[in-house]
Write a protein that holds these residues in place. Structure first.
Motif, mmCIF file in Angstrom:
data_model
loop_
_atom_site.group_PDB
_atom_site.id
_atom_site.type_symbol
_atom_site.label_atom_id
_atom_site.label_comp_id
_atom_site.label_asym_id
_atom_site.label_seq_id
_atom_site.Cartn_x
_atom_site.Cartn_y
_atom_site.Cartn_z
ATOM 1 N N PRO A 1 3.537 0.242 -8.582
ATOM 2 C CA PRO A 1 2.495 0.182 -8.956
ATOM 3 C C PRO A 1 1.243 0.642 -7.542
ATOM 4 O O PRO A 1 0.388 0.612 -8.339
ATOM 5 C CB PRO A 1 2.048 -0.908 -8.630
ATOM 6 C CG PRO A 1 2.634 -2.126 -7.493
ATOM 7 C CD PRO A 1 4.451 -0.832 -7.411
ATOM 8 N N ALA A 2 1.586 1.369 -6.874
ATOM 9 C CA ALA A 2 0.743 1.734 -5.766
ATOM 10 C C ALA A 2 0.359 3.525 -5.852
ATOM 11 O O ALA A 2 0.966 4.065 -7.384
ATOM 12 C CB ALA A 2 1.759 2.121 -4.502
ATOM 13 N N VAL A 3 -0.541 3.301 -5.670
ATOM 14 C CA VAL A 3 -1.211 4.806 -6.623
ATOM 15 C C VAL A 3 -2.333 4.946 -4.751
ATOM 16 O O VAL A 3 -3.055 4.695 -4.252
ATOM 17 C CB VAL A 3 -2.653 4.884 -6.607
ATOM 18 C CG1 VAL A 3 -3.317 5.931 -7.145
ATOM 19 C CG2 VAL A 3 -1.928 4.263 -8.506
ATOM 20 N N GLY A 4 -1.903 6.463 -4.545
ATOM 21 C CA GLY A 4 -2.626 6.788 -3.251
ATOM 22 C C GLY A 4 -4.199 7.289 -3.718
ATOM 23 O O GLY A 4 -4.088 8.014 -4.289
ATOM 24 N N MET A 5 -5.034 7.211 -2.603
ATOM 25 C CA MET A 5 -6.262 7.110 -2.939
ATOM 26 C C MET A 5 -6.942 7.578 -1.288
ATOM 27 O O MET A 5 -6.496 7.052 -0.861
ATOM 28 C CB MET A 5 -6.782 5.805 -3.673
ATOM 29 C CG MET A 5 -6.464 5.491 -5.126
ATOM 30 S SD MET A 5 -7.168 4.756 -5.323
ATOM 31 C CE MET A 5 -6.784 2.703 -5.293
ATOM 32 N N GLN A 6 -8.164 8.456 -1.499
ATOM 33 C CA GLN A 6 -8.956 8.593 -0.516
ATOM 34 C C GLN A 6 -10.571 8.772 -0.336
ATOM 35 O O GLN A 6 -10.619 9.450 -2.302
ATOM 36 C CB GLN A 6 -8.450 10.324 0.325
ATOM 37 C CG GLN A 6 -8.803 10.312 1.140
ATOM 38 C CD GLN A 6 -8.610 12.277 1.369
ATOM 39 O OE1 GLN A 6 -7.222 12.479 1.080
ATOM 40 N NE2 GLN A 6 -9.364 12.507 2.584
ATOM 41 N N ARG A 7 -10.942 8.131 -0.056
ATOM 42 C CA ARG A 7 -12.358 7.375 -0.195
ATOM 43 C C ARG A 7 -13.213 9.131 0.140
ATOM 44 O O ARG A 7 -13.131 9.032 1.818
ATOM 45 C CB ARG A 7 -13.097 6.178 0.756
ATOM 46 C CG ARG A 7 -14.073 5.845 0.555
ATOM 47 C CD ARG A 7 -14.449 4.357 0.829
ATOM 48 N NE ARG A 7 -13.192 3.266 0.483
ATOM 49 C CZ ARG A 7 -14.117 3.167 -0.323
ATOM 50 N NH1 ARG A 7 -14.937 3.285 -0.921
ATOM 51 N NH2 ARG A 7 -13.505 1.840 -1.191
ATOM 52 N N MET B 1 8.583 9.424 -4.667
ATOM 53 C CA MET B 1 8.257 9.354 -3.788
ATOM 54 C C MET B 1 9.062 7.942 -3.473
ATOM 55 O O MET B 1 10.606 7.629 -2.863
ATOM 56 C CB MET B 1 7.284 8.650 -2.637
ATOM 57 C CG MET B 1 7.888 8.424 -1.737
ATOM 58 S SD MET B 1 5.827 8.546 -0.333
ATOM 59 C CE MET B 1 5.692 7.717 -1.012
ATOM 60 N N VAL B 2 9.026 6.712 -4.629
ATOM 61 C CA VAL B 2 10.209 6.017 -4.594
ATOM 62 C C VAL B 2 11.393 5.943 -4.933
ATOM 63 O O VAL B 2 12.298 6.344 -4.417
ATOM 64 C CB VAL B 2 9.370 5.064 -5.242
ATOM 65 C CG1 VAL B 2 10.530 3.680 -5.726
ATOM 66 C CG2 VAL B 2 8.332 4.453 -4.603
ATOM 67 N N ALA B 3 11.750 6.787 -5.713
ATOM 68 C CA ALA B 3 12.516 8.051 -6.586
ATOM 69 C C ALA B 3 13.394 8.351 -5.354
ATOM 70 O O ALA B 3 14.771 8.805 -5.646
ATOM 71 C CB ALA B 3 12.343 8.133 -7.870
ATOM 72 N N GLU B 4 12.194 8.866 -4.813
ATOM 73 C CA GLU B 4 13.361 9.796 -3.652
ATOM 74 C C GLU B 4 13.698 9.638 -2.578
ATOM 75 O O GLU B 4 14.786 10.173 -2.122
ATOM 76 C CB GLU B 4 12.126 10.679 -3.334
ATOM 77 C CG GLU B 4 12.730 12.042 -1.887
ATOM 78 C CD GLU B 4 11.602 12.623 -1.832
ATOM 79 O OE1 GLU B 4 10.350 14.056 -2.456
ATOM 80 O OE2 GLU B 4 10.328 11.969 -0.674
ATOM 81 N N PRO C 1 0.952 -1.641 -0.140
ATOM 82 C CA PRO C 1 -0.056 0.024 -0.405
ATOM 83 C C PRO C 1 1.005 1.020 0.197
ATOM 84 O O PRO C 1 2.294 1.027 0.218
ATOM 85 C CB PRO C 1 -0.750 -0.225 1.313
ATOM 86 C CG PRO C 1 -0.465 -1.217 1.780
ATOM 87 C CD PRO C 1 0.134 -2.300 0.928
ATOM 88 N N PRO C 2 0.514 2.306 -0.693
ATOM 89 C CA PRO C 2 1.167 3.798 -0.499
ATOM 90 C C PRO C 2 1.747 3.816 0.788
ATOM 91 O O PRO C 2 3.020 4.776 0.882
ATOM 92 C CB PRO C 2 0.393 4.502 -1.175
ATOM 93 C CG PRO C 2 -1.119 3.692 -1.093
ATOM 94 C CD PRO C 2 -1.274 2.668 -1.235
#
Length: 221
Positions: free
Chosen positions: A102-108, A126-129, A78-79
């Motif tokens: 492949p992760a995606v930040g989402m808000q419901r 963020m991964v690259a960072e 998860p993100p």
């Protein structure tokens, strides 16, 4: 090729592990923060594949050990676990290891799911960072349905968009992804474009929710 799925005990990890093992001859390793959980799930995947006539060995380890000497590491987490997962495996990564996000930040919300952009600009950024500077990063598999991937009775016919700055890494991930039958890759540009790619995922989920659809994917014509 040795492919490690960190967080390979979760939904997207399961789907990718099964498809890679079913459609390709790559070595598949399952990573988890809990090595016993990784071994248990790896055995379950082997059993599922054996029932379909595929004899293969899938091993499970703690994330860092699974990432050690892998050619490709997929962050199937998860993100909100991406940064700490990358930090936990960073000493096992080098310039010869491709890190795939492949992760995606989402808000419901009441209206549905919305893209939750992290401060880095995208989860892929963020991964690259967080990763060591010389490790090539590729964003991929964002819009794929975990349920559809894990159900080997379903034939895939969809696209996955790739973002990245390293041409060699992109070529390898393209070959890897298109080894899964029915999956086509399209290049969506450098890592700076990752937010646009990631934001497709909540759109697809909203389409599924509001139209009573299942396992929505995308195919560009």
């Amino acid at each position: 090729m040795r492919i490690t799925l960190c967080g390979g005990t979760g939904d997207i990890g399961e789907g990718l592990a099964l498809r890679f093992a079913y459609d390709t001859d790559h070595e598949i390793l399952i990573g988890s923060r809990d090595p016993e959980k990784a071994r248990t799930k790896a055995a379950e995947y082997e059993t599922e594949l054996d029932s379909r006539g595929i004899e293969t060995t899938i091993k499970g380890f703690e994330n860092a050990m699974a990432a050690d000497r892998a050619d490709v590491v997929v962050l199937a987490v998860p993100p909100y676990h991406v940064r700490d997962t990358v930090e936990s495996i960073s000493d096992r990564l080098d310039s010869e290891t491709i890190l795939v996000s492949p992760a995606v930040g989402m808000q419901r919300e009441k209206s549905g799911l919305h893209y939750n952009r992290p401060s880095a600009g995208s989860v892929t950024a963020m991964v690259a960072e967080t990763a060591p500077e010389d490790v090539p990063i590729v964003g991929a598999f964002h819009s794929l349905s975990a349920d559809k991937l894990a159900n080997l009775d379903i034939a895939l016919d969809e696209d996955t968009l790739l973002v990245g700055d390293d041409e060699d890494a992109l070529d390898i991930v393209q070959l890897l992804a298109e080894g899964i039958e029915g999956l086509r890759t399209l290049y969506a540009g450098p890592l700076a474009n990752a937010a646009e790619v990631e934001s497709l995922t909540p759109l697809l989920i909203n389409l599924a929710i509001h139209n009573d659809l299942h396992d929505v994917g995308v195919r560009f014509e």
